[in-house]
Design an enzyme around this catalytic site. Structure first.
Site, PDB file in Angstrom:
ATOM      1  N   GLU A 232       0.818  -1.222   0.000  1.00  5.55           N
ATOM      2  CA  GLU A 232       0.000   0.000   0.000  1.00  5.55           C
ATOM      3  C   GLU A 232       0.847   1.266   0.000  1.00  5.55           C
ATOM      4  OE1 GLU A 232      -3.605  -0.005   2.584  1.00  5.55           O
ATOM      5  OE2 GLU A 232      -2.635  -1.776   3.442  1.00  5.55           O
ATOM      6  N   ASP A 260      15.444   0.171   4.799  1.00  6.55           N
ATOM      7  CA  ASP A 260      16.670   0.901   5.121  1.00  6.55           C
ATOM      8  C   ASP A 260      16.917   2.007   4.100  1.00  6.55           C
ATOM      9  OD1 ASP A 260      16.984  -0.961   7.163  1.00  6.55           O
ATOM     10  OD2 ASP A 260      18.228  -2.269   5.933  1.00  6.55           O
TER      11      ASP A 260
END
Length: 318
Positions: A232, A260
């Site tokens: 999403e 990250d």
């Protein structure tokens, strides 16, 4: 050029990737290849920032026995090494990749046994580097032996110097860090839905519930909350605005390191003085998209990020 960002990784790892045709329990296997990569969430963030062109320092704890893998990455990317060295070996995470079915089996080995003295060693390395406005990324899990408030301790140290802390952790260390006084709160946090549910203690089933939880964090002193929502996209929330950022298409392959890279993008947005929330969301999402397309958890390209940023889909929160 002076130092522009710091990342701290208290539980780094060497990712050993072993290529196999097919994994069969109980059988003897012949590997087609093996490679060792310096890993850990903050290490990945530092590598992405270095690729972006930022002057970044990596802090954390490395075992002297196999620190060479990390030192090679730092030299290759121009990352300043401020890691605290201790006796022993940094942990190794095995990744068994089956070529026939394109699946990966992860085996995470135990890490170094650390204590408060080692955390103080990291704090001592951090202290002379801190300054007002400097992005400081505190990222990843804690190794055995360190107290649950280890990130909270470093967060308080950096915040007291006026640095802008970006926190990406989970579980008890996240809870401890979010219990800090308002003046010691991180500048930004990047939980996923499940991590935020663990903090609130109840399900967050829709965007309204997620936004409310984000505003509860902002009320405690955090400036920016970024909630990863998988396919999403991500929800970006500040005190007076919120939006959802999505890639234009779903990426194929491993998503390892995408979060990250997004944290690296948040730090890059701070460095670029991206004052508008949409600018920040586009850059952070573009870092993540570029990482997925590169196939390497530690690699992005400035050109790829710029192209991706223009393609990011920005929408209102339903």
């Amino acid at each position: 050029m002076s130092l522009q960002a710091i990342t701290v990784t208290l539980n780094p790892a060497i990712d050993q990737t072993i290529q196999l045709d097919r994994l069969q329990p109980g059988a003897v296997h012949r590997a087609s290849s093996v490679r060792n990569d310096a890993g850990g969430k903050g290490i990945n963030v530092a590598a992405c920032l270095a690729d972006w062109g930022s002057q970044v320092a990596a802090l954390g704890v490395l075992g002297v026995g196999n620190a060479g893998v990390f030192e090679a990455l730092f030299r290759e990317r121009g990352i300043t090494d401020h890691c605290h060295r201790v006796a022993g070996d940094t942990r190794t995470n095995l990744k068994l990749v089956e070529a026939q079915v394109n699946e990966t089996t992860d085996i995470n080995l135990p890490g170094l046994q650390l204590g408060q003295a080692h955390l103080q060693g990291v704090a001592d390395h951090l202290a002379p580097l801190l300054r007002a406005g400097l992005p400081v990324v505190l990222s990843g899990s804690l190794p055995a032996g360190l107290p649950e408030d280890s990130w909270a301790q470093l967060q308080a140290q950096a915040s007291a110097a006026g640095a802008r802390v970006l926190l990406d952790t989970s579980g008890a260390p996240l809870v401890a860090a979010l219990a800090a006084a308002p003046v010691a709160m991180p500048y930004a946090v990047k939980p996923n839905r499940h991590e935020l549910e663990a903090w609130t203690g109840h399900p967050l089933g829709d965007h309204a519930a997620l936004t409310a939880a984000a505003h509860a964090l902002i009320a405690r002193g955090i400036q920016l909350v970024v909630i990863s929502m998988g396919t999403e996209g991500a929800l970006f929330v500040q005190r007076d605005q919120q939006l959802i950022a999505r890639p234009p298409r779903l990426a194929q392959g491993s998503s390892v390191g995408a979060g990250d890279a997004m944290v690296a993008g948040l730090a890059a947005a701070l460095l670029d003085d991206a004052t508008e929330l949409e600018q920040c969301a586009r850059l952070a999402t573009a870092f993540s998209m570029c990482r997925l397309e590169s196939g390497d958890a530690r690699r992005i390209t400035p050109e790829g990020v710029r192209d991706a940023a223009a393609a990011v889909v920005i929408g209102a929160v339903p």
